[in-house]
Design a protein around this motif. Structure first.
Motif, short mmCIF file in Angstrom:
data_model
loop_
_atom_site.label_atom_id
_atom_site.label_comp_id
_atom_site.label_asym_id
_atom_site.label_seq_id
_atom_site.Cartn_x
_atom_site.Cartn_y
_atom_site.Cartn_z
N GLY A 51 10.95 -6.76 35.59
CA GLY A 51 10.34 -7.57 34.80
C GLY A 51 11.05 -9.15 34.53
N GLN A 82 12.83 -4.38 27.88
CA GLN A 82 12.14 -5.45 28.15
C GLN A 82 11.36 -6.22 26.93
OE1 GLN A 82 9.41 -4.23 31.36
NE2 GLN A 82 11.00 -4.48 32.81
N GLU A 83 11.31 -5.04 25.55
CA GLU A 83 10.88 -5.49 24.50
C GLU A 83 11.60 -6.35 23.73
OE1 GLU A 83 7.80 -4.24 23.59
OE2 GLU A 83 7.29 -3.23 25.53
N ARG A 118 20.24 -6.83 28.44
CA ARG A 118 19.25 -7.24 27.32
C ARG A 118 19.65 -7.47 26.09
NH1 ARG A 118 15.74 -11.32 28.65
NH2 ARG A 118 13.82 -10.77 28.03
N VAL A 147 13.95 -9.19 32.66
CA VAL A 147 15.35 -8.87 32.18
C VAL A 147 16.35 -9.25 33.30
CG1 VAL A 147 14.63 -7.07 30.78
CG2 VAL A 147 15.16 -6.40 32.70
N LYS A 188 9.79 -2.69 38.24
CA LYS A 188 9.77 -2.35 36.94
C LYS A 188 10.64 -3.50 36.07
CE LYS A 188 7.32 1.53 37.35
NZ LYS A 188 6.07 1.69 36.90
#
Length: 188
Positions: free
Chosen positions: A90, A168-169, A115, A92, A88
Motif C-alpha cells: 500500500g 497501514q491503518e 509507519r 507505507v 500488500k
C-alpha cells in the motif's frame, strides 16, 4: 539503450550494485596495469615514475576489490517474496533487499516497513540472528537520537503480513524518512 539505475531499498539493488562494483574494480586494475606498461615500454625498465603512479593506483583498486568481496557475500533475495509484499504494501514506506552489517554479524533482511513509530522487517534467511539484528537497529537509532521506535523482525511471513496490514491503518510518523535513510546508510 535505457539503463535503469537502482538505489538502495529497491528490489534487486545488491545484484545491480555487485555488477557495477565488479566493472569499476576491473577498470581500476586495468588502468593501473596500463600506466605501468606505458612506463615500462616508454623507458625500457621498471624503475620509473609511472611505476610509482601505477602502484599508488592499486590503492583505490584494492579498496574497490573489498567492496566486490562484500557484495559477493550477499545472498540472493526472493523475487516471489518481493512480489507478495509489494502487492500488500500500500502506501507505507518500504525498503527491499537490505543487507545490514555490524562488527560481529551481518543481517540479510528481505523487507523493512516503517509507519509511525513502528519499524518491522522480514527475513527468509535462517542464518539471520533476529534478536541481534533488532538490538543492532535499536542501538543505531539511539545513537542517532531517534527515540521511542519499536523494532520487530519477523521470520514468519503470515505474521509479518498481518502486522503490515495493521501498520497501514496508522498515521505517518515525523521521522520515517530519517529512519529509512539511516537503514540505507548501514546496509550494503
Amino acid at each position: 539503450m535505457n539503463i535503469q539505475r537502482l538505489k538502495k531499498g529497491d528490489f534487486g539493488y545488491p545484484i545491480y550494485e555487485r555488477k557495477v562494483v565488479i566493472i569499476r574494480t576491473a577498470v581500476y586494475f586495468l588502468m593501473s596495469i596500463a600506466v605501468f606498461l606505458l612506463g615500462y615500454f616508454s623507458t625500457g625498465k621498471k624503475e620509473n615514475l609511472l611505476t610509482i603512479v601505477a602502484v599508488l593506483g592499486l590503492l583505490p583498486s584494492s579498496k574497490s576489490l573489498v567492496a566486490v568481496i562484500m557484495y559477493l557475500k550477499i545472498p540472493k533475495f526472493s523475487e516471489e517474496i518481493y512480489q507478495q509484499i509489494s502487492a500488500k504494501a500500500g502506501v507505507v514506506p518500504v525498503l527491499y533487499s537490505m543487507y545490514l552489517t555490524s562488527y560481529k554479524l551481518n543481517f540479510p533482511i528481505d523487507c523493512f516497513v516503517i509507519r509511525g513509530n513502528h519499524l518491522i522487517g522480514y527475513t527468509t534467511f535462517q542464518n539471520c540472528n533476529i534478536s541481534a539484528c533488532e538490538e543492532h537497529i535499536k542501538g543505531l537509532l539511539n545513537q542517532n537520537s531517534i527515540k521511542n521506535i519499536t523494532v520487530k523482525i519477523f521470520s514468519d511471513q503470515a505474521r509479518f503480513m498481518d502486522r503490515l496490514a495493521q501498520l497501514q491503518e496508522l498515521e505517518p510518523g515525523k521521522k520515517e524518512t530519517e529512519i529509512l535513510t539511516l537503514l540505507c546508510d548501514i546496509s550494503l
